[in-house]
Scaffold this motif. Structure first.
Motif, mmCIF file in Angstrom:
data_model
loop_
_atom_site.group_PDB
_atom_site.id
_atom_site.type_symbol
_atom_site.label_atom_id
_atom_site.label_comp_id
_atom_site.label_asym_id
_atom_site.label_seq_id
_atom_site.Cartn_x
_atom_site.Cartn_y
_atom_site.Cartn_z
ATOM 1 N N ASN A 165 4.075 53.643 28.250
ATOM 2 C CA ASN A 165 4.633 52.310 28.009
ATOM 3 C C ASN A 165 4.290 51.341 29.126
ATOM 4 O OD1 ASN A 165 5.737 52.910 25.617
ATOM 5 N ND2 ASN A 165 7.744 53.440 26.419
ATOM 6 N N THR A 166 4.299 51.846 30.366
ATOM 7 C CA THR A 166 3.947 50.970 31.477
ATOM 8 C C THR A 166 2.539 50.442 31.320
ATOM 9 O OG1 THR A 166 5.263 52.461 32.818
ATOM 10 C CG2 THR A 166 3.981 50.802 33.974
ATOM 11 N N ILE A 167 1.640 51.348 30.956
ATOM 12 C CA ILE A 167 0.248 50.907 30.844
ATOM 13 C C ILE A 167 0.095 49.895 29.714
ATOM 14 C CG2 ILE A 167 -2.058 51.716 30.311
ATOM 15 C CD1 ILE A 167 -1.527 54.151 31.842
ATOM 16 N N LEU A 168 0.812 50.167 28.619
ATOM 17 C CA LEU A 168 0.746 49.212 27.510
ATOM 18 C C LEU A 168 1.213 47.834 27.963
ATOM 19 C CD1 LEU A 168 2.020 51.028 24.335
ATOM 20 C CD2 LEU A 168 -0.106 49.821 24.629
ATOM 21 N N PHE A 169 2.311 47.828 28.698
ATOM 22 C CA PHE A 169 2.873 46.562 29.132
ATOM 23 C C PHE A 169 1.913 45.832 30.064
ATOM 24 C CE2 PHE A 169 5.834 43.471 30.269
ATOM 25 C CZ PHE A 169 5.879 43.359 31.641
ATOM 26 N N LEU A 170 1.358 46.594 31.018
ATOM 27 C CA LEU A 170 0.408 45.978 31.940
ATOM 28 C C LEU A 170 -0.792 45.409 31.197
ATOM 29 C CD1 LEU A 170 0.243 48.355 35.009
ATOM 30 C CD2 LEU A 170 0.989 45.998 34.940
ATOM 31 N N GLY A 171 -1.264 46.183 30.231
ATOM 32 C CA GLY A 171 -2.419 45.723 29.476
ATOM 33 C C GLY A 171 -2.124 44.427 28.751
ATOM 34 N N HIS A 172 -0.958 44.387 28.143
ATOM 35 C CA HIS A 172 -0.556 43.195 27.425
ATOM 36 C C HIS A 172 -0.529 41.980 28.338
ATOM 37 C CE1 HIS A 172 1.004 41.819 23.639
ATOM 38 N NE2 HIS A 172 1.826 41.032 24.283
ATOM 39 N N TRP A 173 -0.039 42.220 29.525
ATOM 40 C CA TRP A 173 0.091 41.122 30.471
ATOM 41 C C TRP A 173 -1.272 40.693 30.978
ATOM 42 C CZ3 TRP A 173 0.012 41.526 36.117
ATOM 43 C CH2 TRP A 173 0.471 40.375 36.734
ATOM 44 N N MET A 174 -2.160 41.685 31.169
ATOM 45 C CA MET A 174 -3.453 41.338 31.764
ATOM 46 C C MET A 174 -4.412 40.730 30.761
ATOM 47 S SD MET A 174 -4.705 43.872 34.594
ATOM 48 C CE MET A 174 -3.715 44.339 35.967
ATOM 49 N N ILE A 226 -9.547 34.001 28.702
ATOM 50 C CA ILE A 226 -9.321 32.734 28.009
ATOM 51 C C ILE A 226 -10.417 32.486 27.005
ATOM 52 C CG2 ILE A 226 -9.143 30.271 28.332
ATOM 53 C CD1 ILE A 226 -7.747 30.668 30.810
ATOM 54 N N GLY A 227 -11.615 32.946 27.291
ATOM 55 C CA GLY A 227 -12.702 32.700 26.359
ATOM 56 C C GLY A 227 -13.604 31.576 26.805
ATOM 57 N N ASN A 228 -13.265 31.004 27.929
ATOM 58 C CA ASN A 228 -14.035 29.859 28.404
ATOM 59 C C ASN A 228 -15.044 30.351 29.420
ATOM 60 O OD1 ASN A 228 -14.924 27.410 29.093
ATOM 61 N ND2 ASN A 228 -12.893 26.538 29.479
ATOM 62 N N ILE A 229 -16.299 30.068 29.168
ATOM 63 C CA ILE A 229 -17.366 30.633 30.003
ATOM 64 C C ILE A 229 -17.244 30.185 31.444
ATOM 65 C CG2 ILE A 229 -19.800 30.504 30.471
ATOM 66 C CD1 ILE A 229 -20.402 30.938 27.698
ATOM 67 N N ALA A 230 -16.995 28.907 31.614
ATOM 68 C CA ALA A 230 -16.961 28.379 32.971
ATOM 69 C C ALA A 230 -15.904 29.107 33.787
ATOM 70 C CB ALA A 230 -16.659 26.887 32.941
ATOM 71 N N TYR A 231 -14.802 29.362 33.122
ATOM 72 C CA TYR A 231 -13.723 30.077 33.795
ATOM 73 C C TYR A 231 -14.188 31.449 34.263
ATOM 74 C CZ TYR A 231 -9.179 32.243 34.319
ATOM 75 O OH TYR A 231 -8.104 32.899 34.797
#
Lengths: 626, 103, 170
Positions: free
Chosen positions: A590-599, A604-609
């Motif tokens: 569950n911890t890993i799931l939560f971390l993954g969700h957060w990360m 964002i999908g923006n190349i420049a970023y």
């Protein structure tokens, strides 16, 4: 000769495999022929081996086939050890086994698992032969475990019934507890002597006295108590009557339970060197003999009576071993195999006639209806009670004589146990065969003699029970004790009977008189006064109640062994498994799931970023590299 | 002595050009311009390679520049083809609209 | 003049021009302007190559980069009519961020070089490495295998570009 020995052992295995795989497709008679034939051939070959052995110098034949375990110092071969002791044993195993196989053809005639039964039975003979013929303790252990397995398979043969399954499990588990002792003994043996083979250990002078010898002997005896049903590991044997009656005859009367005796006699060097172990063996044997005999007096199931009788007789054998009378105990093993197998097969015949009923309260007056069974069982009962000139008298008397020399108190216990044996065996005979019939009228109409395939083995065994005493006629009567001198080679520290002839006569007289008195007492109770076993428990006096409930041993084991284990198991399950372990594992997930969700929010999908982040990373790397 | 140019200046020049290219990639939204800034970065690297090649009198540097240019050409052609396809799909080349990777 | 030779003057001017034109590439509004400034930047970089005795590369730079690649860019811009004078701009925050990160990058890279004490100098006119003969010799002996692979790469790029440019998916 190696081929002969190999064939003796492998023929039953072949029969087992054939019946096991193809049995369903073959006709019933063919299955019976294969099974009985393989054991019969083994018997013939055993005779050949026996005769051959007489011409071998030193009477020891070690046939090695293969170097099995080679690891460091441990070198265990795969081979067979034919000497006086094992040659006798294989004759008994294959001979009595053959008769029981023939009997089973008739007894199991209507059963669905016909081929499976014979497959298991052959497998059992195979393992038993490995046990007695193996040339190292490891081979013996393989056979040991194997017969335990077959015992489990055969006790739980009618596996649809949960109670039978429980009985099978009980037998196997109690065996295993004893096996722990056997294994530990092997460990100590290896540690002290560097080898587990008979060639190394049984050479004269290898094993000398030390404190570990006592330890080894006691641990071996622990294994023997498990297999041969002594105190404290005997409660599985009465429950093992759940299996088919020929199984009880073969395994729990004639062969498997005598494996413990075999092991002790084979290891006699360890026992003879340690007075403590002899004392313990003798004491436990004697107490078991008396204990079981007392319980048997109030049983009403015909097979249970015989089961407790077996425990009692085994106790007698261990009593003899404890007094150093190794050859006498082996003699008793042989005679016991004859008459106990006969008793069980006869009981099977009775049960067959009664249509499945085993309760002696519902029997009576069967001597007219099934005469062949009656007469053979009469001979067996006389033999087990120790009345001359039948075989049981000679073997039992020899044991008691040696015990008298060793320890008077144990001798007294032995005599009392023998008297009780005579009492309850004749009780069984009277209640089953004499008097008037107490079952229903339907069963009465059903009563019939068993087919000849079942009665012929009974007759053969009856003859053997009658004349078996010839094997070991004592010097007292002027004959030469053949079995005692034959087994001399195997025993390291021989004990000769030091009693005067007069004492021997007196002892014999006491034993016979005691037996006759018990029989007379039983006659009075059950025939003249017509006393019957009670149908309801409430009619018993308090001391009778304790005996009736087998001294509450099963309940004791339940309380002090099974409940704590059960409780520990429950605690482990509820607390450790569910809360601790599951919490740990699920929590990590569950911890890993939560971390993954957060990360995931970083993407964002923006190349420049992305490029900015990359550059930033490179910068940090460079800074760190400095 | 006085005629030679210290190698540090070339390194500095290359770094500056590279950084300008990087800023261009990060700061512009037009895909074409971003591409051009990538070419600028590649050229900065080329300068560096050539300078060191001359310094150490080793031809490997200039051969490598040769390869870099070839790869850049190949990359540009493929990249512009992709750009064309994107334009066909969304009728624009604004990078802000290319955010389908977002969760 | 001023204690510097002609080459050093040339180098200074050319490098200044290249940096200037690069900045214009990044900061100009219309894409076509950016292309043109980039071409000018390539020219000045080629000049720097000449100062380093890399004649072959200077010419190749012009021919391949300025001549082919930039023309390709112009074609794409023209064909897809991307030449808007005004285009959507990134937010101020993004631009500032980009600038600052770029600046940090520059600082870090130059800081790495601060402690190097090398006094190596490059000279004009004395090196023969940039001649086409020596380049050719090295290219076809030591770097033969990459040379062949490069051809395969170009083939793949060509095929890829053509395939992706098709209207219908076949």
């Amino acid at each position: 000769m190696e081929i002969v020995l190999l064939s003796i052992v492998l023929l039953p295995l072949l029969g087992s495999i054939l019946n096991g795989i193809y049995g369903k497709n073959l006709s019933q008679s063919l299955v019976g022929y294969i099974a009985s034939g393989s054991v019969g051939l083994s018997f013939v070959l055993s005779i050949v081996a026996f005769v051959h052995l007489q011409s071998v110098p030193g009477r020891i034949l070690n046939a090695e086939y293969y170097r099995w375990i080679v690891s460091g110092m441990l070198d265990v071969p795969m081979g067979f050890w034919l000497d006086c002791l094992s040659s006798l044993y294989i004759l008994v195993i294959t001979g009595v086994g053959f008769l029981i196989h023939i009997y089973s053809i008739g007894y199991m005639h209507n059963d669905d698992g016909y081929s499976r039964y014979f497959s298991y039975l052959n497998l059992f003979v195979f393992f038993m032969l490995i046990l007695v013929l193996g040339n190292s303790y490891v081979s013996m252990f393989v056979g040991w475990e194997g017969v335990g397995l077959c015992s489990y398979l055969l006790i739980g043969f009618w596996f649809k019934n949960q109670e039978y399954n429980n009985a099978a499990k009980k037998a196997f588990i109690m065996n295993r507890i004893g096996d722990l002792g056997f294994l530990l003994a092997m460990v100590f043996m290896f540690k002290n002597y560097g080898s587990l083979n008979y060639t190394d250990l049984l050479k004269p002078g290898v094993v000398t006295y030390s404190s570990t010898v006592t330890l080894i002997a006691l641990l071996l005896f622990l294994g023997a108590t498990g297999k041969s049903a002594q105190i404290p590991l005997y409660t599985w044997l009465p429950d093992a009557m759940a299996g088919p009656t020929p199984v009880s005859a073969l395994i729990h009367a004639a062969t498997m339970v005598t494996a413990g005796i075999y092991m002790v006699v084979r290891s006699n060097i360890f026992f003879s060197l340690s007075e403590t172990s002899m004392a313990i063996v003798g004491t436990i044997g004697g107490i078991t003999a008396l204990w079981a005999a007392i319980i048997a007096t109030l049983q009403f199931d015909i097979k249970k009576i015989l089961a407790y009788s077996t425990v009692s007789q085994l106790g007698l054998m261990f009593l003899g071993l404890g007094a150093g009378a190794y050859s006498s105990s082996v003699f008793h093993v042989i005679t016991h195999a004859f008459f106990k197998a006969l008793l069980f097969l006869g009981a099977g015949s009775v049960i067959h006639a009664m249509g499945g009923e085993q309760d002696i309260r519902k029997m009576g007056g069967l001597n007219k209806k099934i005469p062949m069974t009656y007469y053979t069982m009469l001979i067996a009962t006389i033999a087990i009670s120790g009345i001359p000139p039948f075989s049981g008298f000679f073997s039992k008397d020899e044991i008691l004589a040696h015990v008298y020399e060793h320890n008077k108190l144990l001798w007294l216990i032995g005599v009392v146990a023998s008297m009780l044996t005579a009492f309850y065996m004749f009780r069984m005979l009277f209640l089953t065969f004499w008097g008037y019939f107490r079952g229903g009228s339907e069963t009465y109409k059903h009563l019939h003699e068993s087919p000849s395939v079942m009665t012929v083995p009974l007759i053969i065994l009856a003859v053997l029970s009658a004349i078996g005493g010839l094997l070991g006629l004592p010097e007292l009567l002027g004959a030469q004790n053949w079995i005692s001198s034959y087994l001399d080679k195997v025993i390291v520290m021989k004990s000769y009977l030091g009693l005067s002839h007069n004492t021997e006569w007196i002892l014999m007289g006491i034993a016979v008189a005691g037996a006759l008195a018990s029989i007379y007492f039983a006659y009075q109770l059950f025939v003249v006064n017509g006393m019957l076993p009670v149908n309801d428990e409430k009619e018993l006096k308090w001391w009778q109640k304790i005996i009736y409930h087998k001294f509450y041993v099963d309940e004791l084991y339940e309380a002090i062994v099974r409940q704590p284990i059960d409780f520990t198991g429950k605690v482990c399950y509820r607390f450790f498994d569910k809360i601790v372990l599951d919490g740990l594992v699920d929590g990590t997930g569950n911890t890993i799931l939560f971390l993954g969700h957060w990360m995931r929010k970083i993407h964002i999908g923006n190349i420049a970023y992305y490029i900015m982040a990359m550059t930033l990373g490179i910068i940090i790397l460079f800074i760190l590299m400095r | 002595m006085i005629n030679g140019i210290p190698i540090d200046y070339f390194i500095l020049l290359s770094t500056v050009l590279f950084t300008i290219g990087a800023i261009g990639v990060m700061a512009r939204r037009n895909s074409i311009v971003i591409f051009m800034c990538i070419e600028l970065m590649l050229n900065a690297i080329n300068i560096l390679l050539v300078a060191f090649s001359t310094l150490h009198q080793n031809a490997s540097g200039q051969v490598f520049v040769f390869f870099v240019m070839t790869v850049a050409a190949a990359e540009v052609s493929v990249g512009l083809a992709i750009l064309t396809m994107i334009y066909r799909n969304i009728k624009s080349i604004d990078t802000n609209l290319l955010s389908n990777l977002k969760d | 003049m001023f204690g510097l030779s002609v080459h050093q003057w040339l180098f200074g001017i050319l490098s200044f021009l290249s940096v200037l034109f690069s900045l214009m590439v990044v900061f100009s509004r219309s894409p076509v302007n950016s292309v043109l400034y980039l071409i000018m930047s390539f020219f000045s970089i080629s000049g720097i190559y000449l100062l380093l005795d890399a004649q072959f590369l200077a010419v190749v730079n012009i021919v391949v980069y300025a001549g082919a690649i930039m023309v390709l860019f112009l074609f794409v811009i023209m064909l897809m009519n991307l030449n808007q004078d005004t285009e959507p701009q990134r937010t101020v925050l993004t631009k500032v961020l980009a600038g600052s990160i770029g600046g940090m990058f520059l600082l870090v890279l130059t800081g790495l070089l601060k402690n190097t004490e090398s006094t190596d100098k490059t000279f004009y006119g004395t090196s023969t490495v940039g001649w086409i003969q020596s380049l050719g010799k090295v290219l076809f002996t030591e770097f033969l295998f990459p040379f062949e692979i490069i051809t395969v790469l170009l083939l793949a790029a060509m095929a890829g570009a053509v395939m992706m440019g098709k209207k219908n998916i076949q």
